[in-house]
Scaffold this active site. Structure first.
Site, PDB file in Angstrom:
ATOM      1  N   ASP A  25       0.836  -1.207   0.000  1.00  0.00           N
ATOM      2  CA  ASP A  25       0.000   0.000   0.000  1.00  0.00           C
ATOM      3  C   ASP A  25       0.871   1.257   0.000  1.00  0.00           C
ATOM      4  OD1 ASP A  25      -2.317   1.432  -0.030  1.00  0.00           O
ATOM      5  OD2 ASP A  25      -2.726   1.232   2.116  1.00  0.00           O
ATOM      6  N   HIS A  42       2.507   3.361  -8.952  1.00  0.00           N
ATOM      7  CA  HIS A  42       2.347   1.928  -9.244  1.00  0.00           C
ATOM      8  C   HIS A  42       3.571   1.399 -10.009  1.00  0.00           C
ATOM      9  CE1 HIS A  42      -1.566   2.097  -7.581  1.00  0.00           C
ATOM     10  NE2 HIS A  42      -2.128   2.772  -8.563  1.00  0.00           N
ATOM     11  N   LEU A 136      11.835 -19.984  -4.845  1.00  0.00           N
ATOM     12  CA  LEU A 136      10.752 -19.222  -4.215  1.00  0.00           C
ATOM     13  C   LEU A 136       9.437 -19.378  -4.989  1.00  0.00           C
ATOM     14  CD1 LEU A 136      10.074 -16.793  -2.137  1.00  0.00           C
ATOM     15  CD2 LEU A 136      10.367 -15.341  -4.142  1.00  0.00           C
TER      16      LEU A 136
HETATM   17  C1  FPP Z   1      -1.981   0.128  -3.419  1.00  0.00           C
HETATM   18  O1  FPP Z   1      -1.516   1.451  -3.392  1.00  0.00           O
HETATM   19  C2  FPP Z   1      -1.434  -0.582  -4.567  1.00  0.00           C
HETATM   20  C3  FPP Z   1      -2.179  -1.149  -5.578  1.00  0.00           C
HETATM   21  C4  FPP Z   1      -3.644  -1.141  -5.618  1.00  0.00           C
HETATM   22  C5  FPP Z   1      -1.537  -1.785  -6.735  1.00  0.00           C
HETATM   23  C6  FPP Z   1      -0.302  -2.590  -6.445  1.00  0.00           C
HETATM   24  C7  FPP Z   1       0.390  -2.868  -7.710  1.00  0.00           C
HETATM   25  C8  FPP Z   1       1.727  -2.884  -7.862  1.00  0.00           C
HETATM   26  C9  FPP Z   1       2.699  -2.671  -6.774  1.00  0.00           C
HETATM   27  C10 FPP Z   1       2.315  -3.098  -9.184  1.00  0.00           C
HETATM   28  C11 FPP Z   1       2.078  -4.415  -9.838  1.00  0.00           C
HETATM   29  C12 FPP Z   1       2.477  -5.610  -9.091  1.00  0.00           C
HETATM   30  C13 FPP Z   1       2.851  -6.789  -9.640  1.00  0.00           C
HETATM   31  C14 FPP Z   1       3.024  -7.983  -8.776  1.00  0.00           C
HETATM   32  C15 FPP Z   1       3.118  -6.944 -11.084  1.00  0.00           C
HETATM   33  P1  FPP Z   1      -2.590   2.630  -3.406  1.00  0.00           P
HETATM   34  O2  FPP Z   1      -2.798   3.058  -4.818  1.00  0.00           O
HETATM   35  O3  FPP Z   1      -3.805   2.204  -2.674  1.00  0.00           O
HETATM   36  O4  FPP Z   1      -1.822   3.741  -2.628  1.00  0.00           O
HETATM   37  P2  FPP Z   1      -2.476   4.901  -1.715  1.00  0.00           P
HETATM   38  O5  FPP Z   1      -3.051   4.212  -0.511  1.00  0.00           O
HETATM   39  O6  FPP Z   1      -1.292   5.744  -1.381  1.00  0.00           O
HETATM   40  O7  FPP Z   1      -3.482   5.610  -2.562  1.00  0.00           O
END
Ligand code: FPP
Length: 264
Positions: A25, A42, A136
């Protein structure tokens, strides 16, 4: 706990977790603080994924589960969802070769049918390519929700009852467990959430029953080896009792056994 998978029972005395599950997050906030579009967060998040996979392997973790996209993330602005899907496509294409070279077995859990045909095909191809790897196990939870997982398990068992294969009274925690995603892997020992929030957000609801929790304010794109090591250090200092007394735990042994089933 299940007698069917003795190797998958958590070891109360293990100092290194076999299975680490992470909610990644803070991507959006990381980008906003830099006056960048959320998507840049992201993208930087993928770099953090790469770092964490590498450290997990080095530290002897067997399974790493990452929450990439929840069933609820469809509620985000359409543009962000579209960009996230594109990012998965690109990451799958680009990272899978590297994962394969490093002997990592990739597995995707979640309601894959909710994705485009193209993405589904890429997911299957990536899993097939790495299926024989022995290092892994990297589990990516995509369009995943803990309630969805429990519901699909209940549906599988209901179908078996309907078909007359089992009776409703035969259903126990072990049977439910055998229908859940991840049933064939050790259950998570350590849960980490970055980004400062302290909640599970419909992640592995069933599987986290006895998991140790670790929360950090670090935003996901800043996640690095040091943060993982802090979490591992915190884990190594905890006493996991699985409902037993501290003295019993000190005498050693696995979490399961005749006296302790799914209470406490
Ligand atoms: C949450 O941060 C993150 C996500 C919803 C997406 C996670 C995706 C990745 C890290 C990239 C892709 C991963 C792989 C395994 C290919 P948020 O957007 O909720 O952050 P915020 O709370 O600061 O708004």
């Amino acid at each position: 706990m299940s007698d069917a998978h003795p190797d998958n029972q958590p070891d109360a005395n293990a100092k290194v977790p076999r299975h680490v599950a992470i909610i990644m997050d803070g991507n959006g906030r990381w980008a906003e603080r830099r006056h960048m579009p959320r998507f840049a967060g992201h993208k930087a998040g993928v770099d953090a994924v790469r770092r964490v996979v590498e450290v997990a392997g080095k530290r002897g973790i067997e399974v790493l589960t990452l929450f990439a996209f929840s069933s609820e993330n469809w509620r985000r602005p359409k543009k962000e969802v579209g960009l996230l899907m594109d990012l998965f496509m690109v990451a799958l294409e680009r990272e899978v070769r590297r994962l394969n070279k490093n002997n990592v077995r990739l597995r995707i859990i979640g309601n894959i049918a909710g994705f485009s045909e193209k993405l589904q095909k890429r997911i299957h191809k990536a899993q097939q390519l790495t299926a024989g790897n022995t290092g892994l196990v990297l589990v990516v939870a995509a369009n995943y929700g803990g309630r969805w997982d429990i519901t699909q398990a209940a549906r599988q068992l209901a179908r078996r009852v309907e078909a007359g294969e089992i009776r409703a009274d035969d259903i126990d925690a072990e049977m439910m467990d055998s229908c859940m995603c991840l049933h064939d892997l050790p259950e998570p020992d350590l849960f980490i959430r970055s980004g400062g929030e302290m909640r599970i957000s419909n992640f592995l609801l069933w599987q986290l029953a006895y998991c140790e929790m670790y929360f950090t304010d670090i935003l996901w794109p800043d996640f690095n080896e040091g943060v993982i090591d802090d979490a591992l250090e915190s884990f190594s200092r905890r006493q996991r009792r699985f409902g037993r007394t501290g003295q019993q735990v000190e005498q050693g042994g696995k979490a399961g056994g005749a006296e302790g089933d799914d209470d406490a």
